[in-house]
Design a protein around this motif. Sequence first.
Motif, short mmCIF file in Angstrom:
data_model
loop_
_atom_site.label_atom_id
_atom_site.label_comp_id
_atom_site.label_asym_id
_atom_site.label_seq_id
_atom_site.Cartn_x
_atom_site.Cartn_y
_atom_site.Cartn_z
N PHE A 75 0.82 -1.21 0.00
CA PHE A 75 0.00 0.00 0.00
C PHE A 75 0.86 1.26 0.00
O PHE A 75 0.49 2.27 -0.62
CB PHE A 75 -0.95 0.00 1.20
CG PHE A 75 -2.04 -1.03 1.10
CD1 PHE A 75 -2.82 -1.12 -0.05
CD2 PHE A 75 -2.29 -1.91 2.14
CE1 PHE A 75 -3.84 -2.06 -0.16
CE2 PHE A 75 -3.31 -2.85 2.04
CZ PHE A 75 -4.08 -2.93 0.89
N LYS A 76 1.99 1.20 0.70
CA LYS A 76 2.89 2.36 0.71
C LYS A 76 3.43 2.63 -0.69
O LYS A 76 3.60 3.78 -1.11
CB LYS A 76 4.04 2.10 1.68
CG LYS A 76 4.87 3.32 2.03
CD LYS A 76 4.13 4.29 2.92
CE LYS A 76 5.03 5.43 3.37
NZ LYS A 76 4.30 6.44 4.15
N ASN A 77 3.67 1.56 -1.44
CA ASN A 77 4.14 1.71 -2.82
C ASN A 77 3.07 2.35 -3.69
O ASN A 77 3.38 3.10 -4.63
CB ASN A 77 4.53 0.34 -3.39
CG ASN A 77 5.24 0.44 -4.72
OD1 ASN A 77 6.19 1.19 -4.87
ND2 ASN A 77 4.76 -0.31 -5.70
N GLN A 78 1.79 2.07 -3.38
CA GLN A 78 0.70 2.73 -4.12
C GLN A 78 0.63 4.22 -3.79
O GLN A 78 0.33 5.04 -4.65
CB GLN A 78 -0.63 2.07 -3.77
CG GLN A 78 -0.84 0.71 -4.41
CD GLN A 78 -2.27 0.23 -4.27
OE1 GLN A 78 -2.99 0.63 -3.35
NE2 GLN A 78 -2.69 -0.65 -5.16
N LEU A 79 0.91 4.55 -2.52
CA LEU A 79 0.86 5.94 -2.10
C LEU A 79 2.06 6.73 -2.62
O LEU A 79 1.98 7.94 -2.81
CB LEU A 79 0.80 6.03 -0.56
CG LEU A 79 -0.45 5.41 0.10
CD1 LEU A 79 -0.28 5.38 1.61
CD2 LEU A 79 -1.70 6.18 -0.29
N GLN A 80 3.20 6.04 -2.81
CA GLN A 80 4.43 6.68 -3.33
C GLN A 80 4.97 5.87 -4.51
O GLN A 80 6.03 5.25 -4.41
CB GLN A 80 5.48 6.73 -2.22
CG GLN A 80 5.04 7.55 -1.00
CD GLN A 80 6.00 7.37 0.17
OE1 GLN A 80 5.60 7.32 1.32
NE2 GLN A 80 7.30 7.28 -0.09
N PRO A 81 4.25 5.84 -5.63
CA PRO A 81 4.59 4.92 -6.73
C PRO A 81 5.92 5.20 -7.42
O PRO A 81 6.48 4.31 -8.04
CB PRO A 81 3.42 5.13 -7.70
CG PRO A 81 2.90 6.50 -7.40
CD PRO A 81 3.09 6.68 -5.93
N ASN A 82 6.43 6.41 -7.32
CA ASN A 82 7.66 6.76 -8.04
C ASN A 82 8.86 6.95 -7.13
O ASN A 82 9.85 7.56 -7.53
CB ASN A 82 7.42 8.03 -8.87
CG ASN A 82 6.30 7.85 -9.89
OD1 ASN A 82 6.25 6.84 -10.59
ND2 ASN A 82 5.40 8.82 -9.95
N ASP A 83 8.77 6.44 -5.91
CA ASP A 83 9.86 6.60 -4.95
C ASP A 83 10.83 5.42 -5.07
O ASP A 83 10.63 4.36 -4.47
CB ASP A 83 9.30 6.70 -3.53
CG ASP A 83 10.35 7.10 -2.50
OD1 ASP A 83 11.55 6.95 -2.80
OD2 ASP A 83 9.97 7.57 -1.41
N GLY A 84 11.87 5.60 -5.86
CA GLY A 84 12.83 4.52 -6.09
C GLY A 84 13.59 4.13 -4.83
O GLY A 84 13.91 2.94 -4.64
N ILE A 85 13.88 5.11 -3.98
CA ILE A 85 14.61 4.80 -2.73
C ILE A 85 13.76 3.92 -1.83
O ILE A 85 14.25 2.95 -1.22
CB ILE A 85 15.03 6.10 -2.01
CG1 ILE A 85 16.02 6.89 -2.86
CG2 ILE A 85 15.63 5.78 -0.64
CD1 ILE A 85 16.44 8.22 -2.26
N PHE A 86 12.45 4.23 -1.74
CA PHE A 86 11.55 3.39 -0.94
C PHE A 86 11.54 1.97 -1.48
O PHE A 86 11.63 0.99 -0.72
CB PHE A 86 10.12 3.95 -0.96
CG PHE A 86 9.08 2.94 -0.55
CD1 PHE A 86 8.90 2.62 0.79
CD2 PHE A 86 8.31 2.28 -1.50
CE1 PHE A 86 7.97 1.66 1.18
CE2 PHE A 86 7.37 1.34 -1.13
CZ PHE A 86 7.21 1.03 0.22
N GLN A 87 11.43 1.82 -2.79
CA GLN A 87 11.36 0.48 -3.37
C GLN A 87 12.64 -0.31 -3.12
O GLN A 87 12.59 -1.50 -2.81
CB GLN A 87 11.08 0.58 -4.87
CG GLN A 87 9.67 1.11 -5.17
CD GLN A 87 9.35 1.11 -6.65
OE1 GLN A 87 10.22 0.83 -7.49
NE2 GLN A 87 8.12 1.44 -7.00
#
Length: 437
Positions: A68-80
């Motif tokens: 769900f966090k990836n859906q909220l921040q779909p373009n955050d490469g560092i998060f991924q």
Amino acid sequence: MTTINQFFIKFSLSLLFGALIIGVIASIAFLYPQSFNSWFPFHKLRPMHTSFALFWIISGAAGCICYFKNQLQPNDGIFQRASSIFMVTWMLTILAVFIHYSLNHYGGREYWEFPPYLNIPLLAAWLFLTFSIIRGFNRNSAAYEWMWFTGIIFFLITFTEQNLWHLAWFRESYIREVTVQWKANGSMVGAWNQMINGLSIFLLVRISGDTRLANSRKTYFLFFLGLFNLMFNWGHHVYNLPNANWMRAVAYGVSMTEWVILIMIIRSFRKTLTEGKKLRNYLPYRFIAAAELWVFANLFLALLMSIPAINRYTHGTHITVAHAMGTTIGINSMILLAVIGYILKIDTLSEKLKKIIATSIRATNISLGIFWLSLIVGGLIKGYLQVNQPDLHFTLLMEKVMPFILSFTAAGIFVLFSLGTITFLFLKKPFPAAEQN
């Protein structure tokens, strides 16, 4: 959704499957030690079952939060990247845990009975998860994000606290070490409850479409009450140890009260949900309804267990196991299966498979109810005899309890088949094509 995140969620489901299988084998090994001691003795199966269940809850919650966090921040490469490092490291360490168990390598303390050095990669992995969740988080974040954040932070704190026994000062005093262990384990449950509460709120927002729920006063009250609970309600875990009476009073006052608010939120959700939305998310809704049932049951049991006069009889008996199993299977697992089912879009399955899952949910509730009640009655008998007939030989005591252990084991086999069927179908269900990267 990254491929690693997909695999991680499926890996989490396989841990649930393992917990069910090993749990049934452990129950049979306890009943018939003469047949199992040579191959699968109970004292070796118990830590395996505990670890499977523990890692299922933690991994399932963390995997869904990352999704769900990836859906909220779909373009955050560092998060991924950070979350991917967490997931890979976490999975490899869990595999190492079970390899050590299979080689009879044990260590650690209760619930974490694998060799202690494996806590190092677990800690490192969780630090990567913590870093990834912090990104994009601010004071204006929704209540469910605050739940995820505080749950992850306090898991890190309690996990560290749980390992304080490595310091000689804590090991010098048995009372000191046991107090810290029981306190840490109690607070850790509160930490993953925060994570799962946040997921349940997020799911209810998604299904209902009512975004007001994400920041309502009631939801924030649940957040603060859950946070207060995980910090202070651990006192009822140490009733039997010498400590100040004010600790018992605080623990009694706050113990498990966050479930009351969760019930209120779910009931409010059920009242406002239209029939069309129910049908579009029929199976996740069924899991949520099952969780609501078990919240009621375990709330009642928890409130009784938190009364010192009753806790004297229940502490360390099968009633403690009933509470743990009711919470792990009835509440946490049902909520996680609702969330994972929503992610997998299980309502797109064929009508036949959906009917099988719906029937399996009903069968799980019935068999888990027998399972739960058997443990409670057996625990009451054991607790009463231990307190009022302390000279009674343990063998004679267990003879009184044994019929309820048999009932518990039989019900556990039905839980394995019903919940195992759901887990198997979830494992077979591919992720929706739109979710694949």
